[in-house]
Design a protein around this motif. Structure first.
Motif, short mmCIF file in Angstrom:
data_model
loop_
_atom_site.label_atom_id
_atom_site.label_comp_id
_atom_site.label_asym_id
_atom_site.label_seq_id
_atom_site.Cartn_x
_atom_site.Cartn_y
_atom_site.Cartn_z
N ASP A 1 -23.82 -8.88 -10.13
CA ASP A 1 -23.01 -8.31 -9.06
C ASP A 1 -23.74 -7.07 -8.54
N GLU A 2 -24.85 -7.33 -7.85
CA GLU A 2 -25.79 -6.28 -7.46
C GLU A 2 -25.15 -5.21 -6.58
N LYS A 3 -24.25 -5.62 -5.69
CA LYS A 3 -23.63 -4.66 -4.78
C LYS A 3 -22.22 -4.27 -5.21
N GLY A 4 -21.71 -4.88 -6.27
CA GLY A 4 -20.37 -4.54 -6.76
C GLY A 4 -19.24 -5.20 -6.02
N GLU A 5 -19.54 -6.21 -5.20
CA GLU A 5 -18.51 -6.86 -4.39
C GLU A 5 -17.54 -7.68 -5.24
N LEU A 6 -18.08 -8.42 -6.21
CA LEU A 6 -17.23 -9.26 -7.06
C LEU A 6 -16.29 -8.41 -7.90
N THR A 7 -16.84 -7.39 -8.55
CA THR A 7 -15.99 -6.55 -9.40
C THR A 7 -15.00 -5.74 -8.58
N GLN A 8 -15.36 -5.42 -7.36
CA GLN A 8 -14.40 -4.75 -6.48
C GLN A 8 -13.25 -5.70 -6.15
N HIS A 9 -13.57 -6.97 -5.88
CA HIS A 9 -12.53 -7.97 -5.62
C HIS A 9 -11.63 -8.15 -6.85
N TRP A 10 -12.22 -8.01 -8.03
CA TRP A 10 -11.46 -8.14 -9.28
C TRP A 10 -10.76 -6.83 -9.66
N ASP A 11 -10.94 -5.77 -8.88
CA ASP A 11 -10.34 -4.46 -9.12
C ASP A 11 -10.80 -3.84 -10.45
N ILE A 12 -12.06 -4.03 -10.77
CA ILE A 12 -12.61 -3.44 -11.98
C ILE A 12 -13.25 -2.12 -11.60
N ALA A 13 -12.76 -1.04 -12.22
CA ALA A 13 -13.22 0.29 -11.86
C ALA A 13 -14.02 0.97 -12.96
N ALA A 14 -14.09 0.36 -14.15
CA ALA A 14 -14.77 1.00 -15.27
C ALA A 14 -15.65 -0.01 -16.00
N THR A 15 -16.74 0.50 -16.54
CA THR A 15 -17.58 -0.33 -17.39
C THR A 15 -17.64 0.33 -18.77
N PRO A 16 -17.68 -0.45 -19.79
CA PRO A 16 -17.54 -1.90 -19.79
C PRO A 16 -16.08 -2.31 -19.63
N THR A 17 -15.88 -3.49 -19.10
CA THR A 17 -14.56 -4.11 -19.03
C THR A 17 -14.66 -5.47 -19.69
N PHE A 18 -13.66 -5.79 -20.49
CA PHE A 18 -13.61 -7.07 -21.21
C PHE A 18 -12.34 -7.80 -20.78
N ILE A 19 -12.51 -9.04 -20.33
CA ILE A 19 -11.37 -9.87 -19.93
C ILE A 19 -11.43 -11.14 -20.77
N VAL A 20 -10.31 -11.49 -21.39
CA VAL A 20 -10.23 -12.73 -22.17
C VAL A 20 -9.42 -13.73 -21.37
N LEU A 21 -10.03 -14.88 -21.16
CA LEU A 21 -9.42 -15.96 -20.38
C LEU A 21 -9.36 -17.19 -21.27
N HIS A 22 -8.19 -17.83 -21.35
CA HIS A 22 -8.08 -19.06 -22.14
C HIS A 22 -7.22 -20.07 -21.38
N LYS A 23 -7.78 -21.25 -21.21
CA LYS A 23 -7.12 -22.34 -20.48
C LYS A 23 -6.69 -21.87 -19.10
N GLY A 24 -7.54 -21.06 -18.47
CA GLY A 24 -7.28 -20.60 -17.12
C GLY A 24 -6.31 -19.45 -17.00
#
Length: 166
Positions: A119-142
């Motif tokens: 995410d070189e320009k930060g567009e994806l993480t901006q769309h995901w509303d991620i404001a801090a690094t590191p961020t961990f998201i757990v996804l299971h069965k969608g």
């Protein structure tokens, strides 16, 4: 003996208060992920489409949003690399960390094997509303089962992945 019991009781209360405070901070810093988050198809650094729902279908998926310039990420990356080596499914998302070659070099050097998104320009993480690094998201069965930002231990991450089954 009475003094030991009192210290033990006060220690348990202190741990409980700390756990509740940390849980509250996690809730406040949690990204407001879009409704279509799990159905998104993103492209990895080679241009191959990745479906978050498919990646999380058979076992929980850990989405690790990091940056090469992030000091805390340098502390959490070895834990994530060990989890990958132990067979956990991890999707790496590099936030504003340079071009694909630089990100790939950093991932190889740190042991972050597996699929990666730059995410070189930060567009994806901006769309995901991620404001801090590191961020961990757990996804299971969608479904998003948990998310946290900042430092966390490997055991904390593995516990979140285990909880995702329930």
């Amino acid at each position: 003996m009475m003094r030991f019991k009192r210290w033990l009781r006060e220690g348990v209360w202190l741990l409980l208060i700390a756990a509740v405070a940390l849980w509250g901070v996690d809730r406040l810093r949690a990204p407001a992920l879009p409704d279509d988050f799990a159905t998104l198809v993103v492209k990895d650094m080679q241009g191959n489409p990745l479906s978050l729902a498919e990646l999380s279908e058979s076992q929980p998926l850990l989405i690790y949003v990091w940056a090469s310039w992030c000091g805390i990420c340098k502390l959490t990356t070895p834990s994530v690399a060990k989890m990958i080596a132990n067979g956990e499914t991890v999707l790496n998302v590099a936030l504003r960390s340079g071009d694909n070659a630089r990100v790939q070099q950093w991932m190889s050097k740190t042991g972050l094997n597996g699929p990666g998104i730059n995410d070189e320009k930060g567009e994806l993480t901006q769309h995901w509303d991620i404001a801090a690094t590191p961020t961990f998201i757990v996804l299971h069965k969608g479904k998003v089962t948990s998310s946290t930002s900042g430092w966390t231990s490997r055991w904390g991450l593995e516990f979140r992945l285990w909880l995702a089954h329930f």
